[in-house]
Enzyme design. Structure first.
Site, PDB file in Angstrom:
ATOM      1  N   PRO A 187     -61.080 -45.806  -7.887  1.00  0.00           N
ATOM      2  CA  PRO A 187     -61.952 -44.926  -8.673  1.00  0.00           C
ATOM      3  C   PRO A 187     -63.388 -44.919  -8.148  1.00  0.00           C
ATOM      4  O   PRO A 187     -64.173 -44.034  -8.455  1.00  0.00           O
ATOM      5  CB  PRO A 187     -61.914 -45.530 -10.085  1.00  0.00           C
ATOM      6  CG  PRO A 187     -60.797 -46.506 -10.087  1.00  0.00           C
ATOM      7  CD  PRO A 187     -60.614 -46.959  -8.680  1.00  0.00           C
ATOM      8  N   GLU A 240     -56.139 -54.867 -12.331  1.00  0.00           N
ATOM      9  CA  GLU A 240     -57.538 -54.481 -12.527  1.00  0.00           C
ATOM     10  C   GLU A 240     -58.178 -54.055 -11.221  1.00  0.00           C
ATOM     11  O   GLU A 240     -59.344 -53.693 -11.178  1.00  0.00           O
ATOM     12  CB  GLU A 240     -58.332 -55.658 -13.126  1.00  0.00           C
ATOM     13  CG  GLU A 240     -57.975 -55.972 -14.560  1.00  0.00           C
ATOM     14  CD  GLU A 240     -58.077 -54.746 -15.455  1.00  0.00           C
ATOM     15  OE1 GLU A 240     -57.065 -54.373 -16.071  1.00  0.00           O
ATOM     16  OE2 GLU A 240     -59.165 -54.128 -15.489  1.00  0.00           O
ATOM     17  N   ARG A 258     -49.444 -30.258   3.368  1.00  0.00           N
ATOM     18  CA  ARG A 258     -49.414 -28.798   3.210  1.00  0.00           C
ATOM     19  C   ARG A 258     -50.258 -28.091   4.264  1.00  0.00           C
ATOM     20  O   ARG A 258     -50.053 -26.931   4.579  1.00  0.00           O
ATOM     21  CB  ARG A 258     -49.949 -28.405   1.827  1.00  0.00           C
ATOM     22  CG  ARG A 258     -49.057 -28.732   0.659  1.00  0.00           C
ATOM     23  CD  ARG A 258     -49.769 -28.393  -0.645  1.00  0.00           C
ATOM     24  NE  ARG A 258     -50.040 -26.958  -0.726  1.00  0.00           N
ATOM     25  CZ  ARG A 258     -49.194 -26.090  -1.291  1.00  0.00           C
ATOM     26  NH1 ARG A 258     -48.048 -26.500  -1.789  1.00  0.00           N
ATOM     27  NH2 ARG A 258     -49.489 -24.807  -1.349  1.00  0.00           N
ATOM     28  N   ASP A 302     -56.181 -21.369   0.999  1.00  0.00           N
ATOM     29  CA  ASP A 302     -57.213 -20.452   1.485  1.00  0.00           C
ATOM     30  C   ASP A 302     -58.354 -20.358   0.470  1.00  0.00           C
ATOM     31  O   ASP A 302     -59.516 -20.480   0.828  1.00  0.00           O
ATOM     32  CB  ASP A 302     -56.604 -19.058   1.675  1.00  0.00           C
ATOM     33  CG  ASP A 302     -55.601 -19.075   2.816  1.00  0.00           C
ATOM     34  OD1 ASP A 302     -54.863 -18.099   2.977  1.00  0.00           O
ATOM     35  OD2 ASP A 302     -55.563 -20.100   3.534  1.00  0.00           O
TER      36      ASP A 302
HETATM   37  N1  LIG Z   1     -59.199 -41.666  -8.477  1.00  0.00           N
HETATM   38  C1  LIG Z   1     -58.624 -42.830  -8.991  1.00  0.00           C
HETATM   39  C2  LIG Z   1     -58.078 -43.917  -8.284  1.00  0.00           C
HETATM   40  C3  LIG Z   1     -57.653 -44.810  -9.233  1.00  0.00           C
HETATM   41  C4  LIG Z   1     -57.071 -46.163  -9.033  1.00  0.00           C
HETATM   42  C5  LIG Z   1     -56.789 -46.631  -7.753  1.00  0.00           C
HETATM   43  C6  LIG Z   1     -56.277 -47.909  -7.579  1.00  0.00           C
HETATM   44  C7  LIG Z   1     -56.061 -48.730  -8.698  1.00  0.00           C
HETATM   45  C8  LIG Z   1     -55.610 -50.050  -8.870  1.00  0.00           C
HETATM   46  C9  LIG Z   1     -55.614 -50.310 -10.231  1.00  0.00           C
HETATM   47  N2  LIG Z   1     -56.069 -49.219 -10.885  1.00  0.00           N
HETATM   48  C10 LIG Z   1     -56.353 -48.234  -9.970  1.00  0.00           C
HETATM   49  C11 LIG Z   1     -56.855 -46.942 -10.154  1.00  0.00           C
HETATM   50  N3  LIG Z   1     -57.917 -44.305 -10.441  1.00  0.00           N
HETATM   51  N4  LIG Z   1     -58.500 -43.092 -10.277  1.00  0.00           N
END
Ligand SMILES: Nc1cc(-c2ccc3cc[nH]c3c2)n[nH]1
Length: 238
Positions: free
Chosen positions: A88, A116, A153, A168
């Site tokens: 995230p 986590e 894609r 596009d």
């Molecule tokens: N864009 C996004 C990626 C993630 C993500 C990515 C890896 C892990 C590992 C544990 N929780 C996670 C959440 N959430 N939102």
């Protein structure tokens, strides 16, 4: 193009890639996806991949060792590959970044955490940290699938002979136009007359107007660097 995915849930990836455009691209040999279970890169009999966080706090953290062992295993063939950690906190994934990955990478490693999150020291071995959006998932696998799907894609030949208006429009900086198919009248909900006219010029203009109207309504942030013609159409809409 080759994707190598590191995960503790390989079945999530394996199930999805069998279907649709990805399945066809795999069968054509346009793309290869290899999935590695991080538990196969542990050194204890319980195949432990997580532990309590230093400093306390809720939940568990994925340990560095399985990621390190898996990455070293992949790198043993000394072939170039882009290592991408899904998180995230990463750089926002967009259609333009999908295009860049497709153009620049022959092989990508998609590293999926769970719990986590993962030990921060794993980032010393990756090239990019990528987020697919400002929301928190339960793991990196869905984000990895989003990247695989959107990049594949774009590979020439992957979509067969279907034109892809969606790519596009996003590449030109606005949302897609509305789509309709049979029946012409569904419980009084009719297909716009212009789409039945056979006048391709009028249809193209209608579609452009609708795409700009949708973008103005839902994603005005995308309306940058419009061509003078698109700007003229947009001004008519305001
Ligand atoms: N864009 C996004 C990626 C993630 C993500 C990515 C890896 C892990 C590992 C544990 N929780 C996670 C959440 N959430 N939102």
């Amino acid at each position: 193009m080759k994707f190598e995915v590191l995960t503790i849930f390989p079945e999530i990836i394996e199930c999805y890639i069998k279907h649709g455009v990805l399945g066809k691209a795999l069968n054509k040999g346009i793309v290869e996806v290899k999935v590695y279970n991080l538990r196969d890169f542990t050194s204890d009999k319980h195949k432990k991949v997580d532990d309590y966080p230093y400093g306390g706090g809720a939940g568990m953290v994925m340990q560095i060792e399985p990621f390190y062992n898996a990455i070293m295993h992949l790198k043993a063939d000394e072939k170039p590959r882009k290592l991408v950690l899904l998180s995230p906190q990463g750089r926002k994934f967009t259609q333009k970044l999908a295009q860049k990955f497709m153009e620049e990478s022959k092989a990508m490693v998609l590293i999926c955490g769970r719990y986590e999150g993962i030990d921060e020291r794993v980032k010393a071995f990756v090239d990019e940290e990528v987020s697919i959006g400002d929301y928190v998932l339960s793991g990196g696998e869905l984000a990895a699938l989003v990247i695989i799907d959107s990049v594949v894609r774009l590979i020439p030949g992957a979509l067969g002979d279907e034109l892809s208006a969606v790519e596009d429009s996003f590449m030109k900086g606005f949302l897609d136009y509305p789509h309709y198919t049979r029946p012409e009248d569904f419980k009084g909900m009719k297909v716009p007359e212009v789409l039945l006219s056979g006048d391709h010029k009028k249809i193209a203009l209608w579609r452009k107007r609708q795409a700009l109207k949708n973008t103005l309504k839902n994603r005005p942030d995308l309306l940058k660097n419009l061509s003078p013609e698109d700007m003229r159409i947009l001004k008519e809409l305001c």
